[in-house]
Design an enzyme around this catalytic site. Sequence first.
Site, PDB file in Angstrom:
ATOM      1  N   PRO A 211      41.984  74.424  64.909  1.00 43.34           N
ATOM      2  CG  PRO A 211      41.124  75.335  62.937  1.00 43.34           C
ATOM      3  CD  PRO A 211      40.896  75.283  64.417  1.00 43.34           C
TER       4      PRO A 211
ATOM      5  CG  ASP B  25      48.191  85.217  70.347  1.00 44.96           C
ATOM      6  OD1 ASP B  25      48.191  86.463  70.342  1.00 44.96           O
ATOM      7  OD2 ASP B  25      48.291  84.521  69.322  1.00 44.96           O
TER       8      ASP B  25
ATOM      9  N   GLY C 273      46.723  80.548  63.192  1.00 44.44           N
ATOM     10  CA  GLY C 273      46.486  81.955  63.515  1.00 44.44           C
ATOM     11  C   GLY C 273      45.324  82.138  64.465  1.00 44.44           C
TER      12      GLY C 273
ATOM     13  CB  ALA D   1      45.456  81.883  70.027  1.00 45.67           C
ATOM     14  N   GLY D   2      45.489  78.317  68.999  1.00 46.96           N
ATOM     15  CA  GLY D   2      45.152  77.002  69.567  1.00 46.96           C
ATOM     16  C   GLY D   2      46.143  76.576  70.642  1.00 46.96           C
ATOM     17  N   GLY D   3      47.439  76.670  70.350  1.00 48.20           N
ATOM     18  CA  GLY D   3      48.458  76.283  71.336  1.00 48.20           C
ATOM     19  C   GLY D   3      48.412  77.192  72.549  1.00 48.20           C
ATOM     20  CB  SER D   4      47.983  80.873  72.880  1.00 52.03           C
ATOM     21  OG  SER D   4      49.078  81.148  72.051  1.00 52.03           O
ATOM     22  CB  ALA D   5      43.399  78.152  73.467  1.00 53.70           C
TER      23      ALA D   5
ATOM     24  CE  LYS E  62      44.975  84.921  68.190  1.00 55.26           C
ATOM     25  NZ  LYS E  62      45.391  85.383  66.943  1.00 55.26           N
TER      26      LYS E  62
END
Length: 336
Positions: free
Chosen positions: A124, A166, A128, A130-134, A19
């Site tokens: 990455p 997120d 910032g 939201a990779g982990g949130s995705a 995001k």
Amino acid sequence: MVPAEGVDETALRVRVPAKLNLFLAVRGRRDDGYHELVTVFQTVSLYDHLRVALLGLPGRRHHPAARRRMRVELSADPAVPQGRDNLALRAALRLGELSGIVPLEGPADRDGVRTVIDLEKRIPMAAGMAGGSADAAGALVGLNRLWDCGLAVDQLRAVAAELGSDVPFCVTGGTALGTGRGVEITPVLSRGPFHWLICPDSEPLSTSEVYRAWDRHALPSDVGPDRVLYALRSTDAAGLGAALHNELEAAAFGLRPRLRVRKRALLDAGAVAVVLAGSGPTLLALTADEAAAHALAAAVADWCPQALVARSPAGGPELSHDAGLSDTGPLLRTLE
Ligand code: C5P
């Protein structure tokens, strides 16, 4: 992963986008320690890939009693947070708990049912974006289907909000206004496509540290997102560029002064506008079109060789049958 002899599997794949925050205003610090936000989220075409598989002996895999107690495992590159440090596994365990599944620890039992989440990271990390949130959203969407939990989108978003600010947006993606902690989501219209050069930084920046720096130096703002929302209804990069706004930028630049220098360098190299991604440290350079994004990548390659060309908006999580098991094509495009 090849199942052991006699063991069958049912598997799904989920592709989840990163995001951007095209607008982020901080209204102030809340009593719970979080910050009240008004933000405009948009997904962008950088994706993580998850494969969720239910393994077990034929007959047992879909047996409700056998499935009630199962091991839930994550398989990911060692560079990725492992076990319960990984938000995708935490999402799976929470969804399991709500669906009456007791996660088993310890060595795998040949007769037992297992769920394995294979995570392939391309977004990455700690950037910032939201990779982990995705990944958490991907696990919720994939396992909701694989385990037949039957949760509706608003129920998935409620679980998502327990996992991180997120994650609710990542459950549906697209373009949305986020309020409260960022977890109250209202879809908004966006045309686009908009083209970006995404410039990650080599060292992560802690989100809570950036918010603490905001607490020390900034005052609550009442800037509204209208200019961004208006610009999103066109395909005009210049209009969007003039409206991009992130009130965490000064705090992040204070902690990592080279980001200010790099923003200037991206503007000098031809970016239409540059804004910090969420709490950083990634910088997002908006360009007039895709060719300009590639030209900008070449111009900054000496100091940002890992820069990525991407497009927004990018929809939401996409669920499909595992290619090895089915040729029936997409199962569900997105949850929108
Ligand atoms: O919700 P999440 O776990 O992603 O947030 C990480 C950290 O970012 C929080 O611990 C908090 O310090 C900060 N944060 C905040 N206000 C928000 C979102 C995040 O202060 N709205």
